[in-house]
Design an enzyme around this catalytic site. Structure first.
Site, PDB file in Angstrom:
ATOM      1  N   MET A  34       0.836  -1.206   0.000  1.00  0.00           N
ATOM      2  CA  MET A  34       0.000   0.000   0.000  1.00  0.00           C
ATOM      3  C   MET A  34       0.867   1.251   0.000  1.00  0.00           C
ATOM      4  O   MET A  34       0.380   2.352   0.275  1.00  0.00           O
ATOM      5  CB  MET A  34      -0.950  -0.006   1.206  1.00  0.00           C
ATOM      6  CG  MET A  34      -1.925  -1.179   1.160  1.00  0.00           C
ATOM      7  SD  MET A  34      -3.463  -0.881   2.039  1.00  0.00           S
ATOM      8  CE  MET A  34      -2.871  -0.585   3.688  1.00  0.00           C
ATOM      9  N   HIS A  41       9.223  -3.409   3.626  1.00  0.00           N
ATOM     10  CA  HIS A  41       8.882  -3.637   2.214  1.00  0.00           C
ATOM     11  C   HIS A  41      10.155  -3.938   1.406  1.00  0.00           C
ATOM     12  O   HIS A  41      10.153  -4.807   0.529  1.00  0.00           O
ATOM     13  CB  HIS A  41       8.211  -2.401   1.620  1.00  0.00           C
ATOM     14  CG  HIS A  41       6.922  -1.994   2.270  1.00  0.00           C
ATOM     15  ND1 HIS A  41       6.803  -0.841   2.999  1.00  0.00           N
ATOM     16  CD2 HIS A  41       5.704  -2.575   2.292  1.00  0.00           C
ATOM     17  CE1 HIS A  41       5.562  -0.719   3.438  1.00  0.00           C
ATOM     18  NE2 HIS A  41       4.860  -1.764   3.030  1.00  0.00           N
ATOM     19  N   GLY A 151       4.846 -10.341   3.860  1.00  0.00           N
ATOM     20  CA  GLY A 151       5.577 -10.248   5.117  1.00  0.00           C
ATOM     21  C   GLY A 151       4.914 -11.042   6.228  1.00  0.00           C
ATOM     22  O   GLY A 151       3.688 -10.981   6.393  1.00  0.00           O
ATOM     23  N   LYS A 153       5.014 -10.181   9.127  1.00  0.00           N
ATOM     24  CA  LYS A 153       4.449  -9.143   9.994  1.00  0.00           C
ATOM     25  C   LYS A 153       2.923  -9.259  10.049  1.00  0.00           C
ATOM     26  O   LYS A 153       2.311  -9.073  11.078  1.00  0.00           O
ATOM     27  CB  LYS A 153       4.887  -7.788   9.449  1.00  0.00           C
ATOM     28  CG  LYS A 153       4.012  -6.606   9.723  1.00  0.00           C
ATOM     29  CD  LYS A 153       4.294  -6.036  11.070  1.00  0.00           C
ATOM     30  CE  LYS A 153       3.595  -4.721  11.355  1.00  0.00           C
ATOM     31  NZ  LYS A 153       2.297  -4.541  10.763  1.00  0.00           N
ATOM     32  N   ASP A 154       2.311  -9.536   8.895  1.00  0.00           N
ATOM     33  CA  ASP A 154       0.857  -9.700   8.822  1.00  0.00           C
ATOM     34  C   ASP A 154       0.569 -11.204   8.726  1.00  0.00           C
ATOM     35  O   ASP A 154       0.191 -11.717   7.667  1.00  0.00           O
ATOM     36  CB  ASP A 154       0.314  -8.926   7.615  1.00  0.00           C
ATOM     37  CG  ASP A 154       0.598  -7.441   7.752  1.00  0.00           C
ATOM     38  OD1 ASP A 154      -0.103  -6.777   8.513  1.00  0.00           O
ATOM     39  OD2 ASP A 154       1.562  -6.949   7.121  1.00  0.00           O
ATOM     40  N   SER A 189       6.261  -0.445  10.183  1.00  0.00           N
ATOM     41  CA  SER A 189       4.917  -0.344   9.626  1.00  0.00           C
ATOM     42  C   SER A 189       4.715   1.070   9.114  1.00  0.00           C
ATOM     43  O   SER A 189       5.205   2.028   9.732  1.00  0.00           O
ATOM     44  CB  SER A 189       3.881  -0.637  10.725  1.00  0.00           C
ATOM     45  OG  SER A 189       2.601  -0.180  10.324  1.00  0.00           O
TER      46      SER A 189
HETATM   47  P1  AMP Z   1       1.451  -3.002   3.442  1.00  0.00           P
HETATM   48  O1  AMP Z   1       2.007  -1.929   2.576  1.00  0.00           O
HETATM   49  O2  AMP Z   1       1.429  -2.636   4.900  1.00  0.00           O
HETATM   50  O3  AMP Z   1       0.163  -3.569   2.929  1.00  0.00           O
HETATM   51  O4  AMP Z   1       2.503  -4.199   3.366  1.00  0.00           O
HETATM   52  C1  AMP Z   1       2.870  -4.741   2.138  1.00  0.00           C
HETATM   53  C2  AMP Z   1       3.639  -6.012   2.401  1.00  0.00           C
HETATM   54  O5  AMP Z   1       4.802  -5.714   3.170  1.00  0.00           O
HETATM   55  C3  AMP Z   1       2.822  -7.038   3.218  1.00  0.00           C
HETATM   56  O6  AMP Z   1       3.085  -8.339   2.709  1.00  0.00           O
HETATM   57  C4  AMP Z   1       3.369  -6.842   4.606  1.00  0.00           C
HETATM   58  O7  AMP Z   1       3.246  -7.994   5.416  1.00  0.00           O
HETATM   59  C5  AMP Z   1       4.823  -6.542   4.313  1.00  0.00           C
HETATM   60  N1  AMP Z   1       5.420  -5.844   5.445  1.00  0.00           N
HETATM   61  C6  AMP Z   1       4.950  -4.728   6.063  1.00  0.00           C
HETATM   62  N2  AMP Z   1       5.733  -4.417   7.120  1.00  0.00           N
HETATM   63  C7  AMP Z   1       6.715  -5.350   7.168  1.00  0.00           C
HETATM   64  C8  AMP Z   1       7.829  -5.587   8.043  1.00  0.00           C
HETATM   65  N3  AMP Z   1       8.090  -4.789   9.076  1.00  0.00           N
HETATM   66  N4  AMP Z   1       8.616  -6.647   7.780  1.00  0.00           N
HETATM   67  C9  AMP Z   1       8.366  -7.474   6.742  1.00  0.00           C
HETATM   68  N5  AMP Z   1       7.327  -7.304   5.883  1.00  0.00           N
HETATM   69  C10 AMP Z   1       6.516  -6.266   6.098  1.00  0.00           C
END
Ligand code: AMP
Length: 287
Positions: A34, A41, A151, A153-154, A189
């Site tokens: 996102m 990321h 990740g 993380k989720d 995050s």
């Molecule tokens: P998001 O932009 O928050 O939707 O995250 C995009 C991708 O990055 C998702 O697969 C998340 O799980 C991963 N992600 C976000 N934060 C982290 C982190 N701290 N470590 C590893 N992966 C992450």
């Protein structure tokens, strides 16, 4: 230096690019995001770049995975900085569609996952995983890559995506990458940008509760005792706890002897909702 990534808005154009390159024998890796990209990321992108010939990063703040009153409107958006950051990592394309490109006006189709989507985040954020599954399915059409990177993380999201891919027979491999943390342990995050200094200090409680839970788990403490201690540690630092639980890492049901478990925490620090988790090695007693 790597060329700047090409920003592609139109999903059909993106799809044609990926198909042409795969047909030419190139292995394509995909990192859906996102935006407001950070080192977490980047770790996904680096893994993709190491394993693939070309990498696509999507940047799309998906309206359907936010509930009413959540932070969709104020979610950070920084496409130029994102492009510069992942450009340095050799990303070839950024797919940055508009909401109407992803959801044509009048769109009436949603992807609903039960099972792993039901507890925890599913309960705390009704409709969230339907939004996630629908957009990921849609993005997999626009970016028909060999492999997609998510990740840990989720954690629950990885289970939902894997289940959807399995159930719908989607022709893509899913790789899950470890959580990247700040030096004090806070999971990186995009939402950390909302935290003021006091909240930022208190947010470390999520990580600390997971550290303590891991030590207690390894000592053989009872699950209920560990969960109470996690919750107490979070409350003591002013975190409004949604859940602090230890469950089987695949089914999200009660931990099973000899199987990997996961400690999951979620709560609000001020107005900011944060989640984190830690995988726990299987142990002899699930008490
Ligand atoms: P998001 O932009 O928050 O939707 O995250 C995009 C991708 O990055 C998702 O697969 C998340 O799980 C991963 N992600 C976000 N934060 C982290 C982190 N701290 N470590 C590893 N992966 C992450």
């Amino acid at each position: 230096m790597a060329d700047a990534p090409r920003i592609v808005r139109d999903p059909a154009t993106m799809r044609a690019e990926v198909i042409a390159n795969r047909t030419a024998g190139r292995r394509i890796g995909f990192v859906p995001t996102m935006g407001a990209l950070h080192a977490g990321h980047c770790s996904l992108v680096e893994r993709a770049a190491a394993e693939c010939d070309d990498v696509v990063v999507s940047v799309f703040v998906n309206p359907t995975q936010f509930g009413p009153g959540e932070d969709y409107a104020r979610y950070p958006r920084s496409l130029e900085a994102d492009a510069a950051l992942v450009g340095r990592l050799g990303v070839r394309w950024i797919h940055a569609p508009l909401a109407d490109d992803i959801y044509p006006p009048g769109a009436a189709t949603r992807v609903v996952v039960d099972g792993p989507a039901t507890p925890f985040e599913g309960r705390a954020r009704p409709g969230h995983f339907t939004g996630v599954a629908t957009v990921v399915c849609r993005l997999f059409q626009a970016v028909p890559a060999d492999v997609a990177y998510f990740g840990a993380k989720d954690w629950q999201q990885t289970l939902v995506v894997r289940r959807m891919v399995r159930d719908l027979g989607l022709p893509i491999e899913i790789v899950v990458c470890p959580t990247v943390r700040e030096p004090d342990g806070l999971a990186m995050s995009s939402r950390n940008a909302y935290l003021d200094p006091d909240e930022r200090f208190r947010a470390v409680a999520l990580f600390e509760s997971l550290e303590a839970a891991t030590a207690a788990w390894e000592r053989g403490a009872e699950v209920a005792v560990i969960e109470r201690a996690m919750r107490a540690a979070l409350v003591a630092r002013g975190v409004a706890v949604d859940y602090a639980s230890i469950v089987d890492s695949e089914t999200l049901g009660s931990p099973v002897v000899g199987r990997e478990a996961v400690a999951l925490v979620a709560g609000r620090v001020g107005a900011t909702r944060l989640i984190d988790n830690r995988v726990l090695a299987g142990r002899g007693s699930s008490a």
